[in-house]
Write a protein that holds these residues in place. Structure first.
Motif, PDB file in Angstrom:
ATOM      1  N   GLY A   1     -40.552 -13.151  39.889  1.00 52.47           N
ATOM      2  CA  GLY A   1     -41.108 -14.424  40.326  1.00 52.47           C
ATOM      3  C   GLY A   1     -40.160 -15.580  40.070  1.00 52.47           C
ATOM      4  O   GLY A   1     -39.231 -15.486  39.249  1.00 52.47           O
ATOM      5  N   THR A   2     -40.381 -16.679  40.787  1.00 55.15           N
ATOM      6  CA  THR A   2     -39.591 -17.897  40.609  1.00 55.15           C
ATOM      7  C   THR A   2     -40.468 -18.958  39.959  1.00 55.15           C
ATOM      8  O   THR A   2     -41.544 -19.263  40.452  1.00 55.15           O
ATOM      9  N   LEU A   3     -39.989 -19.529  38.846  1.00 54.70           N
ATOM     10  CA  LEU A   3     -40.761 -20.516  38.098  1.00 54.70           C
ATOM     11  C   LEU A   3     -40.479 -21.935  38.567  1.00 54.70           C
ATOM     12  O   LEU A   3     -39.322 -22.318  38.740  1.00 54.70           O
ATOM     13  N   LEU A   4     -41.536 -22.691  38.757  1.00 54.65           N
ATOM     14  CA  LEU A   4     -41.426 -24.126  39.002  1.00 54.65           C
ATOM     15  C   LEU A   4     -42.118 -24.825  37.845  1.00 54.65           C
ATOM     16  O   LEU A   4     -43.341 -24.860  37.748  1.00 54.65           O
ATOM     17  N   LYS A   5     -41.319 -25.373  36.938  1.00 56.29           N
ATOM     18  CA  LYS A   5     -41.874 -25.993  35.736  1.00 56.29           C
ATOM     19  C   LYS A   5     -40.935 -27.098  35.277  1.00 56.29           C
ATOM     20  O   LYS A   5     -39.719 -26.918  35.250  1.00 56.29           O
ATOM     21  N   HIS A   6     -41.510 -28.263  34.911  1.00 54.10           N
ATOM     22  CA  HIS A   6     -40.645 -29.309  34.402  1.00 54.10           C
ATOM     23  C   HIS A   6     -40.250 -29.006  32.962  1.00 54.10           C
ATOM     24  O   HIS A   6     -41.033 -28.503  32.181  1.00 54.10           O
ATOM     25  N   THR A   7     -39.007 -29.280  32.628  1.00 54.03           N
ATOM     26  CA  THR A   7     -38.497 -29.024  31.288  1.00 54.03           C
ATOM     27  C   THR A   7     -38.193 -30.337  30.580  1.00 54.03           C
ATOM     28  O   THR A   7     -38.107 -31.393  31.211  1.00 54.03           O
ATOM     29  N   GLU A   8     -37.998 -30.256  29.279  1.00 50.56           N
ATOM     30  CA  GLU A   8     -37.770 -31.459  28.483  1.00 50.56           C
ATOM     31  C   GLU A   8     -36.496 -32.199  28.899  1.00 50.56           C
ATOM     32  O   GLU A   8     -36.419 -33.407  28.815  1.00 50.56           O
ATOM     33  N   GLY A   9     -35.485 -31.459  29.349  1.00 47.42           N
ATOM     34  CA  GLY A   9     -34.218 -32.094  29.700  1.00 47.42           C
ATOM     35  C   GLY A   9     -34.172 -32.672  31.100  1.00 47.42           C
ATOM     36  O   GLY A   9     -33.184 -33.306  31.488  1.00 47.42           O
ATOM     37  N   SER A  10     -35.237 -32.494  31.863  1.00 45.36           N
ATOM     38  CA  SER A  10     -35.246 -32.959  33.253  1.00 45.36           C
ATOM     39  C   SER A  10     -35.332 -34.487  33.320  1.00 45.36           C
ATOM     40  O   SER A  10     -35.967 -35.126  32.485  1.00 45.36           O
ATOM     41  N   THR A  11     -34.690 -35.045  34.335  1.00 48.05           N
ATOM     42  CA  THR A  11     -34.834 -36.477  34.587  1.00 48.05           C
ATOM     43  C   THR A  11     -36.185 -36.706  35.250  1.00 48.05           C
ATOM     44  O   THR A  11     -36.832 -35.765  35.727  1.00 48.05           O
ATOM     45  N   ASP A  12     -36.612 -37.967  35.295  1.00 51.46           N
ATOM     46  CA  ASP A  12     -37.898 -38.280  35.926  1.00 51.46           C
ATOM     47  C   ASP A  12     -37.878 -37.892  37.399  1.00 51.46           C
ATOM     48  O   ASP A  12     -38.859 -37.358  37.921  1.00 51.46           O
ATOM     49  N   LYS A  13     -36.752 -38.117  38.061  1.00 49.23           N
ATOM     50  CA  LYS A  13     -36.619 -37.761  39.476  1.00 49.23           C
ATOM     51  C   LYS A  13     -36.756 -36.258  39.662  1.00 49.23           C
ATOM     52  O   LYS A  13     -37.415 -35.788  40.604  1.00 49.23           O
ATOM     53  N   GLU A  14     -36.137 -35.483  38.776  1.00 52.83           N
ATOM     54  CA  GLU A  14     -36.224 -34.024  38.860  1.00 52.83           C
ATOM     55  C   GLU A  14     -37.651 -33.537  38.615  1.00 52.83           C
ATOM     56  O   GLU A  14     -38.131 -32.611  39.284  1.00 52.83           O
ATOM     57  N   ARG A  15     -38.328 -34.178  37.660  1.00 49.99           N
ATOM     58  CA  ARG A  15     -39.720 -33.794  37.376  1.00 49.99           C
ATOM     59  C   ARG A  15     -40.617 -34.017  38.584  1.00 49.99           C
ATOM     60  O   ARG A  15     -41.437 -33.178  38.929  1.00 49.99           O
ATOM     61  N   VAL A  16     -40.466 -35.162  39.219  1.00 54.43           N
ATOM     62  CA  VAL A  16     -41.289 -35.478  40.391  1.00 54.43           C
ATOM     63  C   VAL A  16     -41.027 -34.490  41.512  1.00 54.43           C
ATOM     64  O   VAL A  16     -41.954 -34.043  42.200  1.00 54.43           O
ATOM     65  N   GLU A  17     -39.778 -34.106  41.690  1.00 57.38           N
ATOM     66  CA  GLU A  17     -39.432 -33.146  42.746  1.00 57.38           C
ATOM     67  C   GLU A  17     -40.087 -31.797  42.472  1.00 57.38           C
ATOM     68  O   GLU A  17     -40.605 -31.153  43.390  1.00 57.38           O
ATOM     69  N   ILE A  18     -40.077 -31.372  41.223  1.00 50.09           N
ATOM     70  CA  ILE A  18     -40.728 -30.111  40.865  1.00 50.09           C
ATOM     71  C   ILE A  18     -42.235 -30.206  41.080  1.00 50.09           C
ATOM     72  O   ILE A  18     -42.867 -29.284  41.602  1.00 50.09           O
ATOM     73  N   MET A  19     -42.829 -31.336  40.700  1.00 48.02           N
ATOM     74  CA  MET A  19     -44.263 -31.538  40.912  1.00 48.02           C
ATOM     75  C   MET A  19     -44.628 -31.407  42.388  1.00 48.02           C
ATOM     76  O   MET A  19     -45.641 -30.802  42.743  1.00 48.02           O
ATOM     77  N   ARG A  20     -43.790 -31.967  43.242  1.00 52.53           N
ATOM     78  CA  ARG A  20     -44.043 -31.880  44.682  1.00 52.53           C
ATOM     79  C   ARG A  20     -43.956 -30.438  45.169  1.00 52.53           C
ATOM     80  O   ARG A  20     -44.785 -29.979  45.962  1.00 52.53           O
ATOM     81  N   LYS A  21     -42.953 -29.715  44.692  1.00 51.19           N
ATOM     82  CA  LYS A  21     -42.781 -28.315  45.109  1.00 51.19           C
ATOM     83  C   LYS A  21     -43.930 -27.445  44.612  1.00 51.19           C
ATOM     84  O   LYS A  21     -44.328 -26.485  45.285  1.00 51.19           O
ATOM     85  N   GLN A  22     -44.472 -27.772  43.429  1.00 52.26           N
ATOM     86  CA  GLN A  22     -45.596 -26.998  42.896  1.00 52.26           C
ATOM     87  C   GLN A  22     -46.811 -27.026  43.812  1.00 52.26           C
ATOM     88  O   GLN A  22     -47.590 -26.071  43.850  1.00 52.26           O
ATOM     89  N   LEU A  23     -46.955 -28.093  44.565  1.00 49.61           N
ATOM     90  CA  LEU A  23     -48.096 -28.209  45.475  1.00 49.61           C
ATOM     91  C   LEU A  23     -48.058 -27.168  46.583  1.00 49.61           C
ATOM     92  O   LEU A  23     -49.084 -26.892  47.210  1.00 49.61           O
TER      93      LEU A  23
END
Length: 212
Positions: free
Chosen positions: A72-94
């Motif tokens: 499987g491929t994980l989509l999860k925000h990590t502690e080192g992610s920038t805010d922009k990266e976190r938002v992008e992951i959140m969008r992909k999770q949808l």
């Protein structure tokens, strides 16, 4: 004494499952987090894109390695992610194949009650992912919607603020004060009373204490 507590927890857990089923959710009761992991892994194969919402409960399952080993491929925000990266992951999770999260509370009449900051978790819970699996420990069972929000003000809200090291009033007093802080993460109050029409949701009630 422990057996009496287990009896009550299972009785209430099974009652909640029936209520959820009456509200058109697919819902099951399992005794342990290992059984919950087995149920999740049944839905994950090579190439499955798995979104994980910010969740202490899912973290306690220690399931990430299982997902990767299954291809499987994980989509999860990590502690080192920038805010922009976190938002992008959140969008992909949808648009993930499987979305894993918990609910802040589940009522005896089968309602899922949540408080979110950005709203990405409750958004994914209601529409988007092909399959949503919500893991709920028996410690999150409450009487009704009103008591759910009161319980969260004393429990999950200040505890999550403390976990995230946010300097809000609740991390000083230990209870929600309905603050006006610009760092406030209690922004979206959500109650899902029936399964959203176009969503495939399974609620797994686990006979253990998970998350808060």
């Amino acid at each position: 004494m422990e057996s009496i507590i287990k009896w009550q927890e299972q009785t209430l857990g099974e009652k909640v499952v029936k209520a959820l089923q009456n509200n058109e959710f697919h819902a099951i009761y399992v005794q342990s987090k290992e059984e919950a992991v087995a149920f999740i892994m049944y839905h994950i194969n090579k190439g499955t894109v798995v979104g994980i919402g910010g969740s202490v409960t899912i973290g306690q399952l220690n399931i990430e390695r299982n997902i990767i080993e299954n291809g499987g491929t994980l989509l999860k925000h990590t502690e080192g992610s920038t805010d922009k990266e976190r938002v992008e992951i959140m969008r992909k999770q949808l648009l993930s194949d499987v979305y894993l999260c918990s609910s802040n509370a589940v009522t005896l009449d089968g309602y899922l009650v949540n408080i979110d900051g950005a709203g990405n978790r409750v958004a994914a819970m209601t529409f988007g992912p092909k399959k949503t699996i919500i893991i709920v420990g028996v410690n999150k069972i409450v009487k009704d919607e009103a008591s759910a929000f009161e319980t969260l003000k004393l429990g999950a809200c200040p505890l999550n603020n403390k976990r995230l090291n946010l300097q809000n009033p609740c991390t000083v007093g230990g209870i929600c004060t309905e603050c006006n802080s610009n760092r406030r993460i209690c922004r979206i109050y959500s109650t899902i009373k029936r399964r959203p029409i176009r969503s495939d949701i399974t609620v797994v009630v686990v006979g253990e204490h998970l998350g808060f």
